[in-house]
Design a protein around this motif. Structure first.
Motif, PDB file in Angstrom:
ATOM      1  N   LEU A 143       0.831  -1.206   0.000  1.00 29.06           N
ATOM      2  CA  LEU A 143       0.000   0.000   0.000  1.00 29.06           C
ATOM      3  C   LEU A 143       0.866   1.257   0.000  1.00 29.06           C
ATOM      4  CD1 LEU A 143      -2.845  -0.973   2.515  1.00 29.06           C
ATOM      5  CD2 LEU A 143      -3.059  -0.666   0.043  1.00 29.06           C
ATOM      6  N   LYS A 144       1.974   1.196   0.749  1.00 34.51           N
ATOM      7  CA  LYS A 144       2.899   2.328   0.792  1.00 34.51           C
ATOM      8  C   LYS A 144       3.440   2.630  -0.589  1.00 34.51           C
ATOM      9  CE  LYS A 144       7.025   1.697   1.086  1.00 34.51           C
ATOM     10  NZ  LYS A 144       8.202   1.644   0.146  1.00 34.51           N
ATOM     11  N   THR A 145       3.828   1.581  -1.316  1.00 38.14           N
ATOM     12  CA  THR A 145       4.385   1.762  -2.650  1.00 38.14           C
ATOM     13  C   THR A 145       3.364   2.391  -3.590  1.00 38.14           C
ATOM     14  OG1 THR A 145       5.860  -0.142  -2.355  1.00 38.14           O
ATOM     15  CG2 THR A 145       5.425   0.571  -4.614  1.00 38.14           C
ATOM     16  N   LEU A 150       1.290   7.112  -6.474  1.00 40.03           N
ATOM     17  CA  LEU A 150       0.146   7.947  -6.809  1.00 40.03           C
ATOM     18  C   LEU A 150       0.383   9.397  -6.398  1.00 40.03           C
ATOM     19  CD1 LEU A 150      -2.716   8.276  -7.852  1.00 40.03           C
ATOM     20  CD2 LEU A 150      -3.565   7.559  -5.598  1.00 40.03           C
ATOM     21  N   ALA A 151       0.904   9.583  -5.184  1.00 41.29           N
ATOM     22  CA  ALA A 151       1.150  10.937  -4.691  1.00 41.29           C
ATOM     23  C   ALA A 151       2.195  11.656  -5.545  1.00 41.29           C
ATOM     24  CB  ALA A 151       1.607  10.891  -3.233  1.00 41.29           C
ATOM     25  N   ILE A 152       3.279  10.959  -5.855  1.00 41.31           N
ATOM     26  CA  ILE A 152       4.323  11.568  -6.682  1.00 41.31           C
ATOM     27  C   ILE A 152       3.775  11.893  -8.069  1.00 41.31           C
ATOM     28  CG2 ILE A 152       6.519  11.133  -7.855  1.00 41.31           C
ATOM     29  CD1 ILE A 152       7.381   9.557  -5.366  1.00 41.31           C
ATOM     30  N   GLY A 153       3.000  10.970  -8.632  1.00 40.71           N
ATOM     31  CA  GLY A 153       2.410  11.210  -9.940  1.00 40.71           C
ATOM     32  C   GLY A 153       1.533  12.453  -9.958  1.00 40.71           C
ATOM     33  N   LEU A 154       0.748  12.639  -8.909  1.00 41.17           N
ATOM     34  CA  LEU A 154      -0.119  13.822  -8.829  1.00 41.17           C
ATOM     35  C   LEU A 154       0.702  15.105  -8.709  1.00 41.17           C
ATOM     36  CD1 LEU A 154      -2.937  12.479  -6.468  1.00 41.17           C
ATOM     37  CD2 LEU A 154      -3.112  12.957  -8.916  1.00 41.17           C
ATOM     38  N   TYR A 155       1.820  15.036  -7.988  1.00 43.77           N
ATOM     39  CA  TYR A 155       2.673  16.220  -7.862  1.00 43.77           C
ATOM     40  C   TYR A 155       3.428  16.512  -9.157  1.00 43.77           C
ATOM     41  CZ  TYR A 155       2.127  17.477  -2.976  1.00 43.77           C
ATOM     42  OH  TYR A 155       1.621  17.951  -1.780  1.00 43.77           O
ATOM     43  N   LEU A 156       3.715  15.482  -9.929  1.00 45.05           N
ATOM     44  CA  LEU A 156       4.409  15.683 -11.190  1.00 45.05           C
ATOM     45  C   LEU A 156       3.517  16.398 -12.208  1.00 45.05           C
ATOM     46  CD1 LEU A 156       6.224  12.245 -11.619  1.00 45.05           C
ATOM     47  CD2 LEU A 156       7.271  14.432 -11.021  1.00 45.05           C
ATOM     48  N   ARG A 167      -3.896  16.588  -3.684  1.00 42.24           N
ATOM     49  CA  ARG A 167      -2.727  15.712  -3.765  1.00 42.24           C
ATOM     50  C   ARG A 167      -1.910  15.735  -2.469  1.00 42.24           C
ATOM     51  NH1 ARG A 167       0.431  19.187  -8.436  1.00 42.24           N
ATOM     52  NH2 ARG A 167       0.873  21.067  -7.218  1.00 42.24           N
ATOM     53  N   TRP A 168      -2.010  16.814  -1.688  1.00 45.46           N
ATOM     54  CA  TRP A 168      -1.304  16.839  -0.419  1.00 45.46           C
ATOM     55  C   TRP A 168      -1.825  15.766   0.518  1.00 45.46           C
ATOM     56  CZ3 TRP A 168       2.557  17.249   2.513  1.00 45.46           C
ATOM     57  CH2 TRP A 168       2.410  17.296   3.903  1.00 45.46           C
ATOM     58  N   TRP A 169      -3.125  15.515   0.506  1.00 42.88           N
ATOM     59  CA  TRP A 169      -3.688  14.495   1.384  1.00 42.88           C
ATOM     60  C   TRP A 169      -3.252  13.099   0.948  1.00 42.88           C
ATOM     61  CZ3 TRP A 169      -5.355  16.188   5.789  1.00 42.88           C
ATOM     62  CH2 TRP A 169      -5.830  17.492   5.885  1.00 42.88           C
ATOM     63  N   VAL A 170      -3.104  12.911  -0.347  1.00 47.56           N
ATOM     64  CA  VAL A 170      -2.591  11.628  -0.835  1.00 47.56           C
ATOM     65  C   VAL A 170      -1.149  11.441  -0.369  1.00 47.56           C
ATOM     66  CG1 VAL A 170      -2.132  10.211  -2.875  1.00 47.56           C
ATOM     67  CG2 VAL A 170      -4.110  11.750  -2.846  1.00 47.56           C
ATOM     68  N   MET A 171      -0.370  12.519  -0.443  1.00 53.15           N
ATOM     69  CA  MET A 171       1.014  12.447   0.029  1.00 53.15           C
ATOM     70  C   MET A 171       1.067  12.225   1.536  1.00 53.15           C
ATOM     71  SD  MET A 171       4.214  12.411  -0.679  1.00 53.15           S
ATOM     72  CE  MET A 171       4.451  13.085  -2.345  1.00 53.15           C
TER      73      MET A 171
END
Length: 220
Positions: A143-145, A150-156, A167-171
């Motif tokens: 789940l961490k991976t 997902l979080a990095i993808g949203l920030y990209l 996206r901050w909440w996903v991170m």
């Protein structure tokens, strides 16, 4: 908590060839890191088209991470190189993404430092216990991976408005899972060191040596 798989003493080394598809995918993932970094940082991240390309490269690299290990296990092509290179490739990709996002001012540096420190610590633990066996990925680790990717993808992606805030909440979820699974990994690494076949054999030999020494002292 995932299972701990000790490595029995005397287990023969893998006969899989070093040059195989899983190792090629792992090597490719390392090779694209410089390209990914360039696409992310070019023009200080202001070129939206390059940001989309960076996201695509990151996503494809993450997909290879999903399949190289699966192919290696299913086709019996697990190698010592693959065991060591796979996590290194993952850390290189995610670490580059996190550092790049912080350099662009999109992600707080303390988040990047916390995640990278955890990943380096876990890598050190892998090296510490590698002679004793393999610690299988736990559900939390998987789940961490997924959450990190997902979080990095949203920030990209060059998002704005509600999506940029969400996206901050996903991170945040990814960060909590990252730290929690890091603690779990320490526990399982210590357990493996204590209960592996190598550790048990060493303990038996120490007891036998101690008993032999006691008998010698008594005889003297």
């Amino acid at each position: 908590m995932g299972p701990v798989v000790p490595d029995p003493v005397g287990t023969p080394p893998s006969t899989a060839k070093l040059v195989n598809l899983p190792n090629a995918l792992t090597t490719l993932r390392v090779a694209v890191v410089p390209l990914f970094a360039y696409l992310l940082l070019v023009d200080d991240g202001t070129d939206e088209r390059q940001r989309y390309w960076a996201t695509l490269v990151f996503a494809l690299a993450i997909i290879t991470d999903r399949y190289d290990g699966m192919i290696a296990r299913r086709t019996n092509q697990v190698t010592e190189f693959g065991k060591m290179a796979d996590p290194i490739a993952d850390k290189a990709l995610t670490g580059t993404a996190l550092i790049g996002l912080s350099m662009l001012g999109l992600l707080p540096w303390w988040v990047t430092v916390a995640i990278i420190a955890r990943e380096l610590w876990v890598t050190a633990l892998r090296l510490w216990v590698i002679r004793h066996g393999v610690i299988a990925s736990s559900r939390g680790g998987k789940l961490k991976t997924v959450a990190q990717a997902l979080a990095i993808g949203l920030y990209l992606l060059p998002l704005t408005g509600v999506l940029a805030s969400a996206r901050w909440w996903v991170m945040a979820v990814a960060l909590v899972l990252t730290l929690a699974t890091g603690v779990d990994y320490v526990y399982r690494a210590l357990t493996l060191r204590r209960t592996s076949a190598r550790a048990m054999q060493a303990a038996t030999e120490r007891r036998a040596t101690g008993q032999a020494g006691s008998r010698t002292d008594t005889a003297a």
